[in-house]
Design a protein around this motif. Structure first.
Motif, PDB file in Angstrom:
ATOM      1  N   ALA A 130      40.189  33.202  38.119  1.00  0.00           N
ATOM      2  CA  ALA A 130      39.795  32.039  37.557  1.00  0.00           C
ATOM      3  C   ALA A 130      40.511  31.366  36.462  1.00  0.00           C
ATOM      4  O   ALA A 130      41.104  29.955  36.477  1.00  0.00           O
ATOM      5  N   GLN A 136      42.920  27.937  36.547  1.00  0.00           N
ATOM      6  CA  GLN A 136      42.749  27.107  35.529  1.00  0.00           C
ATOM      7  C   GLN A 136      43.983  26.737  34.983  1.00  0.00           C
ATOM      8  O   GLN A 136      44.252  25.526  34.523  1.00  0.00           O
ATOM      9  N   LYS A 181      38.866  34.880  47.579  1.00  0.00           N
ATOM     10  CA  LYS A 181      39.636  34.595  46.149  1.00  0.00           C
ATOM     11  C   LYS A 181      41.086  35.149  46.441  1.00  0.00           C
ATOM     12  O   LYS A 181      41.678  34.978  45.239  1.00  0.00           O
ATOM     13  N   GLY A 192      33.431  34.040  37.835  1.00  0.00           N
ATOM     14  CA  GLY A 192      34.456  32.977  37.573  1.00  0.00           C
ATOM     15  C   GLY A 192      33.915  31.476  38.083  1.00  0.00           C
ATOM     16  O   GLY A 192      32.937  31.561  39.022  1.00  0.00           O
ATOM     17  N   TYR A 193      34.327  30.248  37.465  1.00  0.00           N
ATOM     18  CA  TYR A 193      33.979  29.105  37.969  1.00  0.00           C
ATOM     19  C   TYR A 193      32.342  28.868  37.762  1.00  0.00           C
ATOM     20  O   TYR A 193      31.949  28.083  38.556  1.00  0.00           O
TER      21      TYR A 193
END
Length: 261
Positions: free
Chosen positions: A23, A27, A62, A187-188
């Motif tokens: 993540a 980002q 992922k 994550g997220y």
């Protein structure tokens, strides 16, 4: 990310690390330039089949590679390679490694521990196998379950009951079933949740209320992430102050769904 060998502290921590790393790089806008790999001596992402399947699928989504059954013999820092006992090699640029977990040295020197410096106890009563006036709680105990805070919390009720029984020369009737649960940050703003014990592996379902939840077992959801944030508040304001939680020490099958694998 590489795990040296068993045991290590928390089974889900390496999964959290690679998920949060994924993540972070996304980002930052450089995910396509970074390869993330989880190297583990386990057969998959986790220690049990159903959870392994769900978590392995999550890592695959992922684009995080898992290299299972890898037992590290040495680390070649000069050539940046992990080398296994059977001479398999995994190259790396940046390595985060998890060492094998052992008990405290003073346990070893005291003569109360095993060869890993953990204290051998009855896994249900938490009483020392040889010295019946000793009970053990938390990471120091040689229990066949994870070294997690929830294990210490759930076993504390059993230890208290059995300690009082021992003081009063009564039979030890309280039994710890190995109950453990853990939120997994993925994550997220999402997370997963597992709940299991000695005999029952993590299963899908709802927690703590059957059919209602609000948390989903072996599901990657935002509500599970908020559950972890809520637990942080509960830890400081309820658990450390010795207040009761409305969750029994014994694991419940309510809300869980048996699956075939």
């Amino acid at each position: 990310m590489a795990i040296t060998e068993m045991p290590f502290k928390c089974p889900v921590a390496p999964i959290e690390f690679v998920c949060l790393a994924e993540a972070f790089f996304t980002q930052k806008g450089i995910r396509d330039k970074v390869e993330i790999t989880l190297v583990t001596p386990l057969a998959g992402a986790f220690t049990k089949p159903v959870a392994t399947r769900m978590l392995s699928d999550l890592l695959k989504e992922k684009n995080i590679q898992i290299i299972p059954d890898f037992y590290i013999e040495r680390i070649d820092n000069e050539n940046k390679k992990l080398i296994s006992y059977d001479e398999m090699e995994v190259p790396f640029d940046v390595l985060t490694i998890i060492p094998m977990n052992k008990g405290a040295d003073f346990i070893g020197t005291s003569g109360l521990g095993d060869d890993m410096n953990f204290v051998p106890v009855d896994k249900h009563t938490l009483q020392h196998e040889l010295h019946k006036n000793i009970f053990v709680l938390g990471d120091a105990a040689a229990l066949p379950t994870s070294k997690a805070g929830s294990v210490a919390h759930f076993s504390a009720d059993i230890l208290f009951e059995n300690l009082m029984s021992a003081i009063n020369n009564r039979a030890l009737t309280a039994h710890f079933d190995g109950h453990s649960n853990c939120y997994i940050e993925t994550g997220y703003g999402k997370g997963a949740l597992i709940d299991f014990n000695y005999d029952t592996e993590p299963l899908p379902g709802t927690f703590p209320l059957p059919g209602i939840g609000p948390f989903g077992l072996l599901k990657n959801t935002k509500i599970n992430h908020y559950g972890k944030l809520l637990f942080r508040w509960i830890y400081w304001h309820i658990l450390l102050r010795g207040k009761q939680l409305p969750i029994e020490a014994e694991m419940s099958m309510a809300g869980k769904r048996l699956v075939n694998y």
